[in-house]
Scaffold this motif. Structure first.
Motif, PDB file in Angstrom:
ATOM      1  N   GLY A 178      40.041  18.082 -14.797  1.00 13.30           N
ATOM      2  CA  GLY A 178      39.214  18.548 -13.691  1.00 13.30           C
ATOM      3  C   GLY A 178      37.777  18.885 -14.035  1.00 13.30           C
ATOM      4  N   GLU A 179      37.293  18.386 -15.173  1.00 13.43           N
ATOM      5  CA  GLU A 179      35.880  18.623 -15.481  1.00 13.43           C
ATOM      6  C   GLU A 179      35.000  17.657 -14.675  1.00 13.43           C
ATOM      7  OE1 GLU A 179      35.027  18.611 -19.683  1.00 13.43           O
ATOM      8  OE2 GLU A 179      36.747  19.870 -20.115  1.00 13.43           O
ATOM      9  N   ILE A 180      33.756  18.053 -14.476  1.00 15.17           N
ATOM     10  CA  ILE A 180      32.781  17.127 -13.900  1.00 15.17           C
ATOM     11  C   ILE A 180      32.096  16.442 -15.076  1.00 15.17           C
ATOM     12  CG2 ILE A 180      30.663  16.874 -12.554  1.00 15.17           C
ATOM     13  CD1 ILE A 180      31.486  19.228 -10.877  1.00 15.17           C
ATOM     14  N   VAL A 181      32.168  15.130 -15.118  1.00 19.28           N
ATOM     15  CA  VAL A 181      31.544  14.380 -16.205  1.00 19.28           C
ATOM     16  C   VAL A 181      30.202  13.844 -15.707  1.00 19.28           C
ATOM     17  CG1 VAL A 181      31.729  12.353 -17.702  1.00 19.28           C
ATOM     18  CG2 VAL A 181      33.746  13.779 -17.273  1.00 19.28           C
ATOM     19  N   VAL A 182      29.141  14.155 -16.453  1.00 17.03           N
ATOM     20  CA  VAL A 182      27.802  13.656 -16.113  1.00 17.03           C
ATOM     21  C   VAL A 182      27.331  12.811 -17.286  1.00 17.03           C
ATOM     22  CG1 VAL A 182      25.441  14.268 -15.472  1.00 17.03           C
ATOM     23  CG2 VAL A 182      27.330  15.760 -14.800  1.00 17.03           C
ATOM     24  N   CYS A 183      27.139  11.538 -17.060  1.00 16.02           N
ATOM     25  CA  CYS A 183      26.820  10.645 -18.166  1.00 16.02           C
ATOM     26  C   CYS A 183      25.423  10.029 -17.992  1.00 16.02           C
ATOM     27  CB  CYS A 183      27.888   9.560 -18.266  1.00 16.02           C
ATOM     28  SG  CYS A 183      27.898   8.746 -19.870  1.00 16.02           S
ATOM     29  N   ASP A 184      24.621  10.174 -19.040  1.00 15.80           N
ATOM     30  CA  ASP A 184      23.273   9.612 -19.091  1.00 15.80           C
ATOM     31  C   ASP A 184      23.422   8.134 -19.482  1.00 15.80           C
ATOM     32  OD1 ASP A 184      20.641   8.968 -19.707  1.00 15.80           O
ATOM     33  OD2 ASP A 184      20.237  10.861 -20.721  1.00 15.80           O
ATOM     34  N   ARG A 185      23.446   7.281 -18.486  1.00 14.84           N
ATOM     35  CA  ARG A 185      23.704   5.835 -18.557  1.00 14.84           C
ATOM     36  C   ARG A 185      25.192   5.531 -18.645  1.00 14.84           C
ATOM     37  NH1 ARG A 185      19.198   3.031 -18.887  1.00 14.84           N
ATOM     38  NH2 ARG A 185      17.371   3.829 -19.942  1.00 14.84           N
ATOM     39  N   PHE A 186      25.586   4.417 -18.015  1.00 14.61           N
ATOM     40  CA  PHE A 186      26.952   3.886 -18.126  1.00 14.61           C
ATOM     41  C   PHE A 186      26.845   2.385 -17.877  1.00 14.61           C
ATOM     42  CE2 PHE A 186      31.612   4.001 -16.746  1.00 14.61           C
ATOM     43  CZ  PHE A 186      32.073   4.338 -17.999  1.00 14.61           C
ATOM     44  N   TYR A 187      27.849   1.767 -17.291  1.00 12.26           N
ATOM     45  CA  TYR A 187      27.859   0.299 -17.326  1.00 12.26           C
ATOM     46  C   TYR A 187      26.757  -0.394 -16.531  1.00 12.26           C
ATOM     47  CZ  TYR A 187      30.947   0.640 -13.154  1.00 12.26           C
ATOM     48  OH  TYR A 187      31.512   0.940 -11.941  1.00 12.26           O
ATOM     49  N   ASP A 188      26.144   0.305 -15.568  1.00 13.45           N
ATOM     50  CA  ASP A 188      25.029  -0.352 -14.860  1.00 13.45           C
ATOM     51  C   ASP A 188      23.892  -0.670 -15.830  1.00 13.45           C
ATOM     52  OD1 ASP A 188      26.194  -0.233 -12.233  1.00 13.45           O
ATOM     53  OD2 ASP A 188      25.803   1.921 -12.274  1.00 13.45           O
ATOM     54  N   SER A 189      23.758   0.137 -16.901  1.00 15.77           N
ATOM     55  CA  SER A 189      22.722  -0.166 -17.903  1.00 15.77           C
ATOM     56  C   SER A 189      22.994  -1.518 -18.553  1.00 15.77           C
ATOM     57  CB  SER A 189      22.697   0.898 -19.004  1.00 15.77           C
ATOM     58  OG  SER A 189      22.115   2.085 -18.545  1.00 15.77           O
ATOM     59  N   THR A 190      24.270  -1.829 -18.787  1.00 12.98           N
ATOM     60  CA  THR A 190      24.593  -3.118 -19.400  1.00 12.98           C
ATOM     61  C   THR A 190      24.245  -4.268 -18.453  1.00 12.98           C
ATOM     62  OG1 THR A 190      26.358  -2.141 -20.718  1.00 12.98           O
ATOM     63  CG2 THR A 190      26.468  -4.503 -20.369  1.00 12.98           C
TER      64      THR A 190
END
Ligand code: TMP
Length: 217
Positions: A90-102
């Motif tokens: 139940g954590e909120i994951v905030v990711c600086d870049r993901f697959y859209d960068s690829t």
């Protein structure tokens, strides 16, 4: 248990990393458990891959195909080692870049076949997909200026991807436009040219409606 996976995207110097931190602070202040991650990287294996991709002396001979696969090797590790377990509790994951960068950098920027890029991404992430992607938009000249000033203020560290020419970054920006147009419900475009607080507020307006309610699992 509800979970939320938010990613940030954009060209160099769009202000993403600052906004990731500000959003995480705001969410934590409301009592959410937040996991901030970055790509490539975010795990011990991923950070070694990041170094190989960006700064290692040997990467001058790296092919675009290798670049694509290393980005996704880092991602496959991050998804299984960190993102899925965090979402599961139940954590909120905030990711600086993901697959859209690829898609934007290796697909549109480097010119690799988009269907092939998509299939590598699918293999790396499976069904782990962001609920919301915030695409920070800055015009190419602002992006170039910010990149230049960052490079001149920090001690010089060579970065293979930042060595791309103007046309490369224009293709990356076009890639992001295409991604936003294809998935308007998931990918929300936010202007990154205003004051930091204004950008932060605009991001908040998009995040607030999708937040899980604390204590009401
Ligand atoms: P950053 O953490 O400073 O944004 O650096 C990451 C660099 O890697 C940036 O130039 C974008 C690039 N990148 C790709 O080319 N493909 C990817 O899939 C990811 C995650 C990043």
């Amino acid at each position: 248990m509800k979970s939320l996976f938010i990613t940030f995207e954009g060209t160099e110097g769009c202000g993403k990393s600052t906004q990731v931190e500000l959003l995480a602070e705001r969410l934590r202040a409301l009592g959410h458990r937040v996991r901030v991650l970055r790509e490539p990287g975010g795990t011990p294996i991923g950070e070694e891959i990041r170094h190989t991709l960006k700064h290692s002396k040997v990467n001058v001979t790296m092919t675009y195909e290798t670049e694509l696969l290393l980005m996704n090797a880092s991602r496959a590790q991050l998804v299984r080692e960190t993102i899925r377990p965090a979402l599961a509790v139940g954590e909120i994951v905030v990711c600086d870049r993901f697959y859209d960068s690829t898609t934007a950098y290796q697909g549109y920027g480097r010119g690799l076949d988009l269907a092939l890029v998509r299939s590598v991404i699918d293999f790396a992430v499976g069904d782990t997909r962001p609920n919301l992607t915030l695409l920070l938009h800055v015009p190419p000249e602002v992006s170039a200026e910010r990149l230049q000033s960052r490079q001149s203020t920090l001690p010089f560290v060579r970065d293979r991807i930042e060595e791309g020419d103007r046309y490369f970054f224009e293709r990356v920006a076009q890639g992001y436009e295409a991604i936003a147009a294809a998935e308007p419900n998931r990918v929300r475009v936010v202007s990154g040219t205003g004051a930091i607080e204004v950008v932060c507020e605009n991001i908040w307006e998009l995040v607030r409606p999708v937040l899980p309610r604390i204590g009401r699992w």
